[in-house]
Design a protein around this motif. Structure first.
Motif, PDB file in Angstrom:
ATOM      1  N   ALA A 273      -6.435 -72.859  32.648  1.00 13.63           N
ATOM      2  CA  ALA A 273      -7.419 -73.608  33.430  1.00 13.63           C
ATOM      3  C   ALA A 273      -8.642 -72.746  33.757  1.00 13.63           C
ATOM      4  N   ARG A 274      -8.439 -71.443  33.907  1.00 15.99           N
ATOM      5  CA  ARG A 274      -9.569 -70.554  34.172  1.00 15.99           C
ATOM      6  C   ARG A 274     -10.538 -70.515  32.990  1.00 15.99           C
ATOM      7  N   TRP A 275     -10.016 -70.661  31.787  1.00 17.12           N
ATOM      8  CA  TRP A 275     -10.901 -70.684  30.619  1.00 17.12           C
ATOM      9  C   TRP A 275     -11.767 -71.943  30.631  1.00 17.12           C
ATOM     10  N   HIS A 276     -11.185 -73.070  30.997  1.00 18.43           N
ATOM     11  CA  HIS A 276     -11.980 -74.291  31.120  1.00 18.43           C
ATOM     12  C   HIS A 276     -13.055 -74.117  32.191  1.00 18.43           C
ATOM     13  N   ALA A 277     -12.668 -73.539  33.319  1.00 19.46           N
ATOM     14  CA  ALA A 277     -13.624 -73.341  34.409  1.00 19.46           C
ATOM     15  C   ALA A 277     -14.741 -72.392  34.016  1.00 19.46           C
ATOM     16  N   ALA A 278     -14.456 -71.467  33.104  1.00 18.46           N
ATOM     17  CA  ALA A 278     -15.456 -70.487  32.681  1.00 18.46           C
ATOM     18  C   ALA A 278     -16.406 -71.024  31.623  1.00 18.46           C
TER      19      ALA A 278
ATOM     20  N   ALA B 245     -15.171 -72.968  28.603  1.00 22.04           N
ATOM     21  CA  ALA B 245     -14.538 -73.305  27.327  1.00 22.04           C
ATOM     22  C   ALA B 245     -14.300 -74.809  27.259  1.00 22.04           C
ATOM     23  N   ASP B 246     -14.796 -75.453  26.209  1.00 21.24           N
ATOM     24  CA  ASP B 246     -14.592 -76.887  26.039  1.00 21.24           C
ATOM     25  C   ASP B 246     -13.204 -77.196  25.489  1.00 21.24           C
ATOM     26  N   LEU B 247     -12.768 -76.406  24.524  1.00 24.81           N
ATOM     27  CA  LEU B 247     -11.495 -76.671  23.861  1.00 24.81           C
ATOM     28  C   LEU B 247     -10.872 -75.342  23.435  1.00 24.81           C
ATOM     29  N   PRO B 248     -10.169 -74.653  24.340  1.00 20.82           N
ATOM     30  CA  PRO B 248      -9.536 -73.385  23.965  1.00 20.82           C
ATOM     31  C   PRO B 248      -8.487 -73.587  22.877  1.00 20.82           C
ATOM     32  N   ILE B 249      -8.421 -72.632  21.980  1.00 23.10           N
ATOM     33  CA  ILE B 249      -7.406 -72.625  20.929  1.00 23.10           C
ATOM     34  C   ILE B 249      -6.343 -71.607  21.319  1.00 23.10           C
ATOM     35  N   LEU B 250      -5.090 -72.038  21.396  1.00 27.34           N
ATOM     36  CA  LEU B 250      -4.000 -71.148  21.769  1.00 27.34           C
ATOM     37  C   LEU B 250      -3.489 -70.434  20.523  1.00 27.34           C
ATOM     38  N   LEU B 251      -3.715 -69.139  20.449  1.00 31.40           N
ATOM     39  CA  LEU B 251      -3.287 -68.340  19.301  1.00 31.40           C
ATOM     40  C   LEU B 251      -1.884 -67.815  19.573  1.00 31.40           C
ATOM     41  N   LEU B 252      -0.925 -68.221  18.762  1.00 27.60           N
ATOM     42  CA  LEU B 252       0.468 -67.876  18.996  1.00 27.60           C
ATOM     43  C   LEU B 252       0.875 -66.618  18.236  1.00 27.60           C
ATOM     44  N   ARG B 253       1.817 -65.895  18.821  1.00 29.89           N
ATOM     45  CA  ARG B 253       2.337 -64.688  18.184  1.00 29.89           C
ATOM     46  C   ARG B 253       3.098 -65.038  16.913  1.00 29.89           C
TER      47      ARG B 253
END
Length: 328
Positions: free
Chosen positions: A286-291, A293-301
């Motif tokens: 949620a902090r990325w949206h607040a900063a 970011a419109d659509l964060p991409i979750l990069l998985l290990r």
């Protein structure tokens, strides 16, 4: 991400994310499978989810090849494809493709301009062999969104000028506002009056029931990219004021790689990643949206177990139903 080479796991991830309602599934080109082929398989096995390259390098495929792949994937997916392009890294460009990594901004401008023209059904605007007869694609074409990965200021401006979206990676969360300013400077150069690109940062993500395990996963990401993938990401972070933290990570992983981020470099975990228990991870996302970011991409290990992947996908399900502002 790099080191993930299980085709069945990647396709299963796409189909499960589609079932759960995730917005998009993106694959980066590394030194494993040809991701355009994998995305074709994903296209015929999914229904709603967007499919994207995150990213294809602009050195190892011609503009014609990129445009043909984009047109094909757009047709196979019923218009769900987005084309992510970027300069990649010198290590991958030179070490795998045997192509000199020189003038990346100029190369990205040329490739994006040519691919865009071909996907509009136009003849390619030739720049190198200008005496040749310029060709166009012999298939139906459609408007494929083009997203551009960029870290350096000039590259971010280029994304604002030419692209539909900006794909920053290992770009500090607190600097997204400054990045949007650079994007706006690029948008001011546009001649078509289109909107500012959407911001889609790729964010290393580690979710576990044990917060310490999750932190270890996030630390591995940061240590891997700063020590193993050449100097590009290190230099980018140093330019943005994280020199001491970068040095601390390098020291902790010398003479051998430990995957550790020491306490002195803790700000990098907060600025670059999403990690923690499911609830903690949602708060950090949620902090990325607040900063900005419109659509964060979750990069998985890479090389996670099915249970670990399922925990991660399930962790963000409450956000998927909370409205477009928190979808990722």
């Amino acid at each position: 991400m790099p080191l993930e080479n299980r085709r069945d796991v990647l396709i299963a991830l796409a189909t499960e994310a589609d079932r759960l309602g995730y917005e998009a599934f993106c694959l980066p080109e590394t030194w494993a499978y040809d991701v355009t082929v994998l995305l074709a398989e994903a296209a015929v096995k999914t229904t709603h989810i967007k499919l994207g390259t995150g990213i294809l390098g602009v050195w190892n495929r011609s503009a014609g090849t990129l445009a043909m792949a984009a047109a094909t994937l757009s047709a196979l997916s019923g218009g769900r494809f987005l084309l992510g392009l970027g300069a990649s890294t010198p290590q991958l460009t030179e070490g795998l493709h045997d192509v000199p990594f020189t003038a990346p901004v100029a190369q990205m401008r040329r490739i994006v301009t040519q691919v865009r023209a071909l996907l509009r059904g136009e003849r390619i605007p030739l720049e190198r062999v200008t005496t040749a007869r310029a060709l166009k694609l012999n298939v139906p074409v459609s408007a494929v969104p083009i997203y551009l990965a960029a870290l350096a200021d000039d590259s971010v401006r280029l994304a604002g000028e030419l692209a539909d979206g900006w794909l920053p990676f290992l770009y500090p969360r607190s600097h997204l506002t400054a990045g949007r300013t650079l994007l706006a400077e690029g948008v001011a150069r546009r001649r078509d009056g289109t909107a500012e690109p959407i911001v889609m940062p790729s964010v290393p993500t580690a979710v576990a029931e044990d917060p310490a395990v999750a932190r270890q996963g996030a630390a591995w990401f940061v240590a891997f990219y700063l020590t193993t993938m050449g100097s590009l990401y290190r230099q980018s972070l140093v330019r943005r004021g994280f020199g001491k933290e970068v040095e601390a990570v390098l020291a902790a992983n010398t003479p051998r790689f430990t995957g550790d981020v020491p306490e002195a470099a803790e700000p990098l975990l907060d600025e670059l990643t999403v990690f923690g228990t499911p609830a903690q991870a949602r708060t950090r996302l949620a902090r990325w949206h607040a900063a900005g970011a419109d659509l964060p991409i979750l990069l998985l290990r890479p090389q996670q177990t099915p249970a670990e992947i399922a925990l991660t996908l399930d962790a963000f399900r409450p956000m998927l139903t909370a409205g477009d502002s928190t979808r990722g």
